[in-house]
Write a protein that holds these residues in place. Structure first.
Motif, PDB file in Angstrom:
ATOM      1  N   ASN A   3       0.842  -1.192   0.000  1.00  0.00           N
ATOM      2  CA  ASN A   3       0.000   0.000   0.000  1.00  0.00           C
ATOM      3  C   ASN A   3       0.882   1.249   0.000  1.00  0.00           C
ATOM      4  N   PRO A   4       0.696   2.159  -0.960  1.00  0.00           N
ATOM      5  CA  PRO A   4       1.538   3.359  -1.010  1.00  0.00           C
ATOM      6  C   PRO A   4       1.250   4.336   0.136  1.00  0.00           C
ATOM      7  N   LEU A   5       0.111   4.193   0.807  1.00  0.00           N
ATOM      8  CA  LEU A   5      -0.243   5.098   1.907  1.00  0.00           C
ATOM      9  C   LEU A   5       0.116   4.522   3.275  1.00  0.00           C
ATOM     10  N   ARG A   6       0.791   3.396   3.296  1.00  0.00           N
ATOM     11  CA  ARG A   6       1.121   2.730   4.558  1.00  0.00           C
ATOM     12  C   ARG A   6       1.938   3.643   5.483  1.00  0.00           C
ATOM     13  N   ALA A   7       2.920   4.325   4.941  1.00  0.00           N
ATOM     14  CA  ALA A   7       3.763   5.200   5.759  1.00  0.00           C
ATOM     15  C   ALA A   7       2.946   6.349   6.343  1.00  0.00           C
ATOM     16  N   GLU A   8       2.011   6.869   5.559  1.00  0.00           N
ATOM     17  CA  GLU A   8       1.182   7.968   6.052  1.00  0.00           C
ATOM     18  C   GLU A   8       0.242   7.496   7.166  1.00  0.00           C
ATOM     19  N   VAL A   9      -0.294   6.300   7.020  1.00  0.00           N
ATOM     20  CA  VAL A   9      -1.157   5.738   8.059  1.00  0.00           C
ATOM     21  C   VAL A   9      -0.348   5.498   9.327  1.00  0.00           C
ATOM     22  N   PHE A  10       0.847   4.973   9.172  1.00  0.00           N
ATOM     23  CA  PHE A  10       1.704   4.720  10.327  1.00  0.00           C
ATOM     24  C   PHE A  10       2.077   6.018  11.038  1.00  0.00           C
ATOM     25  N   ARG A  11       2.372   7.072  10.255  1.00  0.00           N
ATOM     26  CA  ARG A  11       2.697   8.373  10.838  1.00  0.00           C
ATOM     27  C   ARG A  11       1.503   8.928  11.617  1.00  0.00           C
ATOM     28  N   LEU A  12       0.309   8.778  11.051  1.00  0.00           N
ATOM     29  CA  LEU A  12      -0.905   9.242  11.718  1.00  0.00           C
ATOM     30  C   LEU A  12      -1.119   8.500  13.036  1.00  0.00           C
ATOM     31  N   TYR A  13      -0.920   7.189  13.017  1.00  0.00           N
ATOM     32  CA  TYR A  13      -1.087   6.389  14.226  1.00  0.00           C
ATOM     33  C   TYR A  13      -0.119   6.839  15.314  1.00  0.00           C
ATOM     34  N   LYS A  14       1.146   7.035  14.954  1.00  0.00           N
ATOM     35  CA  LYS A  14       2.141   7.467  15.931  1.00  0.00           C
ATOM     36  C   LYS A  14       1.823   8.858  16.466  1.00  0.00           C
ATOM     37  N   ASN A  15       1.376   9.745  15.594  1.00  0.00           N
ATOM     38  CA  ASN A  15       1.031  11.100  16.013  1.00  0.00           C
ATOM     39  C   ASN A  15      -0.149  11.073  16.995  1.00  0.00           C
ATOM     40  N   LEU A  16      -1.177  10.299  16.667  1.00  0.00           N
ATOM     41  CA  LEU A  16      -2.331  10.192  17.567  1.00  0.00           C
ATOM     42  C   LEU A  16      -1.934   9.542  18.884  1.00  0.00           C
ATOM     43  N   LEU A  17      -1.093   8.541  18.823  1.00  0.00           N
ATOM     44  CA  LEU A  17      -0.641   7.873  20.040  1.00  0.00           C
ATOM     45  C   LEU A  17       0.113   8.850  20.939  1.00  0.00           C
ATOM     46  N   HIS A  18       0.920   9.698  20.333  1.00  0.00           N
ATOM     47  CA  HIS A  18       1.654  10.703  21.100  1.00  0.00           C
ATOM     48  C   HIS A  18       0.699  11.736  21.716  1.00  0.00           C
ATOM     49  N   LEU A  19      -0.278  12.176  20.946  1.00  0.00           N
ATOM     50  CA  LEU A  19      -1.243  13.151  21.459  1.00  0.00           C
ATOM     51  C   LEU A  19      -2.121  12.548  22.551  1.00  0.00           C
ATOM     52  N   GLY A  20      -2.352  11.255  22.495  1.00  0.00           N
ATOM     53  CA  GLY A  20      -3.225  10.601  23.450  1.00  0.00           C
ATOM     54  C   GLY A  20      -2.660  10.484  24.844  1.00  0.00           C
ATOM     55  N   ARG A  21      -1.386  10.761  25.013  1.00  0.00           N
ATOM     56  CA  ARG A  21      -0.780  10.671  26.352  1.00  0.00           C
ATOM     57  C   ARG A  21      -1.417  11.652  27.338  1.00  0.00           C
ATOM     58  N   ASP A  46      -9.388   0.222  -0.657  1.00  0.00           N
ATOM     59  CA  ASP A  46      -9.613   1.294  -1.623  1.00  0.00           C
ATOM     60  C   ASP A  46      -8.801   2.525  -1.224  1.00  0.00           C
ATOM     61  N   LEU A  47      -7.959   3.010  -2.136  1.00  0.00           N
ATOM     62  CA  LEU A  47      -7.075   4.133  -1.826  1.00  0.00           C
ATOM     63  C   LEU A  47      -7.846   5.402  -1.492  1.00  0.00           C
ATOM     64  N   GLN A  48      -8.959   5.640  -2.182  1.00  0.00           N
ATOM     65  CA  GLN A  48      -9.756   6.839  -1.901  1.00  0.00           C
ATOM     66  C   GLN A  48     -10.346   6.782  -0.499  1.00  0.00           C
ATOM     67  N   GLN A  49     -10.825   5.622  -0.100  1.00  0.00           N
ATOM     68  CA  GLN A  49     -11.399   5.478   1.238  1.00  0.00           C
ATOM     69  C   GLN A  49     -10.302   5.612   2.306  1.00  0.00           C
ATOM     70  N   ILE A  50      -9.114   5.111   2.020  1.00  0.00           N
ATOM     71  CA  ILE A  50      -7.998   5.257   2.966  1.00  0.00           C
ATOM     72  C   ILE A  50      -7.650   6.731   3.129  1.00  0.00           C
ATOM     73  N   ARG A  51      -7.654   7.481   2.027  1.00  0.00           N
ATOM     74  CA  ARG A  51      -7.370   8.924   2.112  1.00  0.00           C
ATOM     75  C   ARG A  51      -8.432   9.635   2.967  1.00  0.00           C
ATOM     76  N   GLU A  52      -9.695   9.238   2.814  1.00  0.00           N
ATOM     77  CA  GLU A  52     -10.768   9.833   3.631  1.00  0.00           C
ATOM     78  C   GLU A  52     -10.568   9.516   5.105  1.00  0.00           C
ATOM     79  N   LEU A  53     -10.174   8.286   5.406  1.00  0.00           N
ATOM     80  CA  LEU A  53      -9.926   7.909   6.799  1.00  0.00           C
ATOM     81  C   LEU A  53      -8.723   8.653   7.374  1.00  0.00           C
ATOM     82  N   ILE A  54      -7.694   8.866   6.558  1.00  0.00           N
ATOM     83  CA  ILE A  54      -6.532   9.638   7.001  1.00  0.00           C
ATOM     84  C   ILE A  54      -6.958  11.077   7.288  1.00  0.00           C
ATOM     85  N   GLY A  55      -7.800  11.631   6.423  1.00  0.00           N
ATOM     86  CA  GLY A  55      -8.315  12.992   6.650  1.00  0.00           C
ATOM     87  C   GLY A  55      -9.096  13.089   7.943  1.00  0.00           C
ATOM     88  N   ARG A  56      -9.904  12.077   8.231  1.00  0.00           N
ATOM     89  CA  ARG A  56     -10.649  12.070   9.493  1.00  0.00           C
ATOM     90  C   ARG A  56      -9.699  11.988  10.688  1.00  0.00           C
TER      91      ARG A  56
END
Length: 83
Positions: A3-21, A46-56
């Motif tokens: 998945n070409p968006l894997r790195a972006e999803v991983f970055r989002l997860y780490k960012n949220l995890l950091h904010l959740g502290r 679906d890449l479009q749906q993944i982009r929408e979830l990243i936006g959320r």
């Protein structure tokens, strides 16, 4: 196929995890909810749906930051100004 968006999803997860502290209900509560929400959407291909979830997810990041800034503002206001 990777998945070409894997790195972006991983970055989002780490960012949220950091904010959740600093989450008001606790970091463990936030981490469990975050993990559950990411696992719920694990099968999305679906890449479009993944982009929408990243936006959320980025929207949630901005809302958390606003929550933290508001909390700091209220604490400072309480310390320095009498009502």
């Amino acid at each position: 196929m990777a998945n070409p968006l894997r790195a972006e999803v991983f970055r989002l997860y780490k960012n949220l995890l950091h904010l959740g502290r600093e989450y008001p209900k606790g970091g463990d509560y936030f981490r469990d909810r975050l993990r559950a929400s990411f696992l719920k959407n694990k099968g999305v291909a679906d890449l479009q749906q993944i982009r929408e979830l990243i936006g959320r997810g980025e929207y949630v990041c901005r809302e958390l930051e606003a929550l933290y800034y508001l909390r700091k503002y209220r604490a400072m206001k309480k310390r320095y100004y009498e009502e």
